[in-house]
Design a protein around this motif. Structure first.
Motif, PDB file in Angstrom:
ATOM      1  N   ALA A   1     -23.421   1.835  56.754  1.00 31.91           N
ATOM      2  CA  ALA A   1     -22.554   2.701  57.560  1.00 31.91           C
ATOM      3  C   ALA A   1     -21.112   2.591  57.096  1.00 31.91           C
ATOM      4  O   ALA A   1     -20.396   3.598  57.010  1.00 31.91           O
ATOM      5  CB  ALA A   1     -22.680   2.332  59.036  1.00 31.91           C
ATOM      6  N   MET A   2     -20.686   1.379  56.785  1.00 37.30           N
ATOM      7  CA  MET A   2     -19.313   1.183  56.316  1.00 37.30           C
ATOM      8  C   MET A   2     -19.110   1.796  54.933  1.00 37.30           C
ATOM      9  O   MET A   2     -18.047   2.337  54.631  1.00 37.30           O
ATOM     10  CB  MET A   2     -18.969  -0.313  56.281  1.00 37.30           C
ATOM     11  N   THR A   3     -20.140   1.717  54.115  1.00 35.80           N
ATOM     12  CA  THR A   3     -20.042   2.273  52.766  1.00 35.80           C
ATOM     13  C   THR A   3     -19.917   3.793  52.795  1.00 35.80           C
ATOM     14  O   THR A   3     -19.129   4.375  52.053  1.00 35.80           O
ATOM     15  CB  THR A   3     -21.290   1.876  51.945  1.00 35.80           C
ATOM     16  N   PHE A   4     -20.686   4.425  53.664  1.00 31.39           N
ATOM     17  CA  PHE A   4     -20.711   5.887  53.701  1.00 31.39           C
ATOM     18  C   PHE A   4     -19.823   6.473  54.799  1.00 31.39           C
ATOM     19  O   PHE A   4     -19.999   7.621  55.200  1.00 31.39           O
ATOM     20  CB  PHE A   4     -22.144   6.384  53.870  1.00 31.39           C
ATOM     21  N   LYS A   5     -18.860   5.699  55.264  1.00 29.89           N
ATOM     22  CA  LYS A   5     -17.965   6.154  56.324  1.00 29.89           C
ATOM     23  C   LYS A   5     -17.086   7.302  55.827  1.00 29.89           C
ATOM     24  O   LYS A   5     -16.542   7.258  54.722  1.00 29.89           O
ATOM     25  CB  LYS A   5     -17.080   4.993  56.773  1.00 29.89           C
ATOM     26  N   ARG A   6     -16.964   8.333  56.655  1.00 29.13           N
ATOM     27  CA  ARG A   6     -16.077   9.466  56.329  1.00 29.13           C
ATOM     28  C   ARG A   6     -14.655   9.093  56.702  1.00 29.13           C
ATOM     29  O   ARG A   6     -14.355   8.816  57.853  1.00 29.13           O
ATOM     30  CB  ARG A   6     -16.478  10.691  57.146  1.00 29.13           C
ATOM     31  N   ASN A   7     -13.777   9.095  55.739  1.00 29.76           N
ATOM     32  CA  ASN A   7     -12.370   8.794  56.009  1.00 29.76           C
ATOM     33  C   ASN A   7     -11.551  10.058  56.216  1.00 29.76           C
ATOM     34  O   ASN A   7     -10.391   9.988  56.594  1.00 29.76           O
ATOM     35  CB  ASN A   7     -11.774   7.967  54.866  1.00 29.76           C
ATOM     36  N   ASP A   8     -12.137  11.213  55.957  1.00 25.39           N
ATOM     37  CA  ASP A   8     -11.403  12.473  56.047  1.00 25.39           C
ATOM     38  C   ASP A   8     -11.667  13.224  57.352  1.00 25.39           C
ATOM     39  O   ASP A   8     -11.446  14.427  57.428  1.00 25.39           O
ATOM     40  CB  ASP A   8     -11.751  13.363  54.847  1.00 25.39           C
TER      41      ASP A   8
END
Length: 157
Positions: free
Chosen positions: A104-111
């Motif tokens: 989940a942390m790896t594929f987290k959307r930052n945008d």
């Protein structure tokens, strides 16, 4: 009229004579059907045992573990969307499912322009665990990084 009486008293019968090859063929076909049927029965038995284990009232641990996994999936989805998740939910996910947490942390959307702020998914029973054990498991799952570093900017309690 005599023909009708003979039909009713002596019904006609047909006979079928099979060669040895045909008999052997039918025998192998019957064996194949029986093995397929037994395989289906084995799968039914496995399914039946699984359903019985789900329905047992004595296994509160199993049912709670299924609920924990569902909660972890919900938390992970929220993290991946880039939404604000409570810190205790993140710690719960890191403790129960460290691999899912890391994914989940790896594929987290930052945008995410407007991240939703969620309330906790956890019950009072879920938060009774030691915070120290959660921290140590989080550190081991993250390869030595602290929980604060991993959860930085993800949410507020």
């Amino acid at each position: 009229m005599t023909g009708e009486k003979s039909k009713s008293n002596d019904p006609r019968t047909d006979t079928l004579t099979l060669t040895k090859e045909a008999q052997q063929f039918l025998k192998t076909q019957k064996e194949i059907e029986n093995t397929q049927k037994s395989k289906k029965d084995e799968h039914k038995d496995d399914l039946q045992r699984f359903l019985e284990s789900l329905n047992q009232e004595n296994d509160d641990d199993k049912s709670s573990s299924f609920l924990d996994i569902a909660k972890c999936m919900k938390i992970a989805r929220r993290i991946q969307n880039g939404d604000k998740v409570p810190l205790k939910d993140i710690k719960f996910l890191a403790k129960k499912e460290p691999k899912l947490y890391m994914m989940a942390m790896t594929f987290k959307r930052n945008d995410n322009p407007k991240p939703k702020k969620y309330k906790t998914v956890l019950d009072k029973n879920d938060t009774k665990s030691d915070d120290t054990s959660m921290l140590s498991q989080t550190e081991s799952a993250s390869g030595g990084m602290s929980a604060e570093m991993l959860t930085e900017g993800l949410g507020e309690e």
